[in-house]
Design an enzyme around this catalytic site. Structure first.
Site, PDB file in Angstrom:
ATOM      1  N   VAL A  30     -10.156   4.925  10.393  1.00 50.26           N
ATOM      2  CA  VAL A  30     -11.036   5.001   9.217  1.00 50.26           C
ATOM      3  C   VAL A  30     -12.343   5.737   9.566  1.00 50.26           C
ATOM      4  O   VAL A  30     -13.015   5.382  10.531  1.00 50.26           O
ATOM      5  CB  VAL A  30     -11.341   3.582   8.683  1.00 50.26           C
ATOM      6  CG1 VAL A  30     -12.369   3.634   7.568  1.00 50.26           C
ATOM      7  CG2 VAL A  30     -10.059   2.920   8.184  1.00 50.26           C
ATOM      8  N   ARG A  69       0.824  -1.211   0.000  1.00 53.09           N
ATOM      9  CA  ARG A  69       0.000   0.000   0.000  1.00 53.09           C
ATOM     10  C   ARG A  69       0.858   1.260   0.000  1.00 53.09           C
ATOM     11  O   ARG A  69       0.528   2.255  -0.633  1.00 53.09           O
ATOM     12  CB  ARG A  69      -0.916   0.034   1.223  1.00 53.09           C
ATOM     13  CG  ARG A  69      -2.094  -0.888   1.109  1.00 53.09           C
ATOM     14  CD  ARG A  69      -3.032  -0.740   2.303  1.00 53.09           C
ATOM     15  NE  ARG A  69      -4.081  -1.740   2.218  1.00 53.09           N
ATOM     16  CZ  ARG A  69      -5.243  -1.548   1.611  1.00 53.09           C
ATOM     17  NH1 ARG A  69      -5.540  -0.391   1.066  1.00 53.09           N
ATOM     18  NH2 ARG A  69      -6.142  -2.507   1.563  1.00 53.09           N
ATOM     19  N   VAL A 104      -8.370   2.237   1.496  1.00 51.93           N
ATOM     20  CA  VAL A 104      -7.984   2.648   2.847  1.00 51.93           C
ATOM     21  C   VAL A 104      -6.546   3.140   2.787  1.00 51.93           C
ATOM     22  O   VAL A 104      -5.690   2.527   2.147  1.00 51.93           O
ATOM     23  CB  VAL A 104      -8.128   1.473   3.831  1.00 51.93           C
ATOM     24  CG1 VAL A 104      -7.525   1.819   5.183  1.00 51.93           C
ATOM     25  CG2 VAL A 104      -9.597   1.098   3.980  1.00 51.93           C
ATOM     26  N   HIS A 139     -18.280  11.009   3.591  1.00 55.36           N
ATOM     27  CA  HIS A 139     -18.695   9.644   3.947  1.00 55.36           C
ATOM     28  C   HIS A 139     -20.220   9.617   4.025  1.00 55.36           C
ATOM     29  O   HIS A 139     -20.821  10.499   4.652  1.00 55.36           O
ATOM     30  CB  HIS A 139     -18.070   9.262   5.291  1.00 55.36           C
ATOM     31  CG  HIS A 139     -18.463   7.900   5.736  1.00 55.36           C
ATOM     32  ND1 HIS A 139     -17.923   6.762   5.178  1.00 55.36           N
ATOM     33  CD2 HIS A 139     -19.381   7.473   6.646  1.00 55.36           C
ATOM     34  CE1 HIS A 139     -18.477   5.694   5.739  1.00 55.36           C
ATOM     35  NE2 HIS A 139     -19.358   6.111   6.637  1.00 55.36           N
TER      36      HIS A 139
HETATM   37  C1  GAR Z   1     -20.630   9.017  -2.543  1.00 56.42           C
HETATM   38  O1  GAR Z   1     -21.940   8.716  -2.148  1.00 56.42           O
HETATM   39  C2  GAR Z   1     -19.706   9.100  -1.344  1.00 56.42           C
HETATM   40  O2  GAR Z   1     -20.340   9.611  -0.197  1.00 56.42           O
HETATM   41  C3  GAR Z   1     -19.353   7.653  -1.144  1.00 56.42           C
HETATM   42  O3  GAR Z   1     -19.227   7.117  -2.435  1.00 56.42           O
HETATM   43  C4  GAR Z   1     -20.045   7.850  -3.342  1.00 56.42           C
HETATM   44  C5  GAR Z   1     -19.176   8.319  -4.477  1.00 56.42           C
HETATM   45  O4  GAR Z   1     -19.948   8.830  -5.528  1.00 56.42           O
HETATM   46  N1  GAR Z   1     -18.119   7.537  -0.416  1.00 56.42           N
HETATM   47  C6  GAR Z   1     -17.788   6.460   0.287  1.00 56.42           C
HETATM   48  O5  GAR Z   1     -18.489   5.470   0.366  1.00 56.42           O
HETATM   49  C7  GAR Z   1     -16.442   6.554   0.981  1.00 56.42           C
HETATM   50  N2  GAR Z   1     -16.175   5.372   1.734  1.00 56.42           N
HETATM   51  P1  GAR Z   1     -19.275   9.780  -6.617  1.00 56.42           P
HETATM   52  O6  GAR Z   1     -18.075   9.019  -7.191  1.00 56.42           O
HETATM   53  O7  GAR Z   1     -20.329   9.961  -7.658  1.00 56.42           O
HETATM   54  O8  GAR Z   1     -18.871  11.054  -5.943  1.00 56.42           O
END
Ligand code: GAR
Length: 194
Positions: free
Chosen positions: A145, A66, A93, A110
């Site tokens: 996280v 990573r 991560v 998030h």
């Molecule tokens: C969004 O809903 C964001 O909140 C979520 O992924 C989606 C991305 O959509 N983020 C996570 O789950 C982070 N762990 P996008 O690529 O259209 O912005």
């Protein structure tokens, strides 16, 4: 204006919302780089179409190393003159090395009302727990996280018949309004600290 890098893994609709907000001359951040760990991310095309430098740093060739992957990302970020990083649907991560290097200069969105529902499948877990609302949180990234100090949240009532998918779809426009506001606040804080 702080030089902004946006890290994505896919669709990039939150990234697009940030780029749109940053097109205003008085917005406190200027996009200098969009970086995806997935070369096929749709968001890379969106960024290029908006005239922003967009690159892929594929995590796959680095296997389990990573930090080596992150060093490659870091080289691209530093090369672009990055002063603030916004994670926008970035699904890797990050190691303590990378987080500590950018601590105080990196924020994330998030899809839950943190501190509830860190990690994945946030809406399904909220439904299963009988919650009455879901939401999204923009927070500073810290080594734990989804654990850093909260900058701003938006919430939405759960309606009869809602599923994880309907909730995610209804939440998305709220995320697109929330993230540019929260990023502007983060920029203000960094500018005061500098
Ligand atoms: C969004 O809903 C964001 O909140 C979520 O992924 C989606 C991305 O959509 N983020 C996570 O789950 C982070 N762990 P996008 O690529 O259209 O912005």
């Amino acid at each position: 204006r702080l030089n902004l890098a946006i890290l994505i893994s896919g669709r990039g609709s939150n990234m697009a919302a940030l780029l749109k907000a940053a097109a205003a001359p008085d917005y406190p951040a200027r996009p200098v780089l969009v970086l995806s760990n997935r070369p096929d991310a749709l968001g890379l095309e969106t960024a290029l179409a908006a005239g922003v430098q967009a690159v892929a740093v594929d995590h796959k060739p680095f296997g389990k190393d990573r930090e080596a992957f992150e060093r490659a990302m870091d080289t691209a970020l530093v090369g672009a003159g990055t002063q603030i990083i916004a994670l926008a649907g970035f699904m890797r991560v990050l190691t303590p090395w990378f987080v500590e290097k950018w601590q105080g200069r990196m924020i994330n969105i998030h899809p839950s009302l943190l501190p509830k529902y860190k990690g994945l499948d946030t809406h399904q877990r909220a439904l299963d727990a009988g919650e009455t609302e879901v939401g999204a949180t923009v927070h500073w990234v810290s080594p734990g996280v989804d654990d850093g100090e909260i900058i701003q949240q938006a919430s939405l009532p759960i309606l009869p018949g809602d599923t994880a998918d309907t909730l995610a779809a209804r939440l998305l426009p709220l995320e697109h309004a929330l993230y540019p506001e929260a990023l502007a606040r983060a920029c203000t804080r960094i500018a005061q600290a500098d």
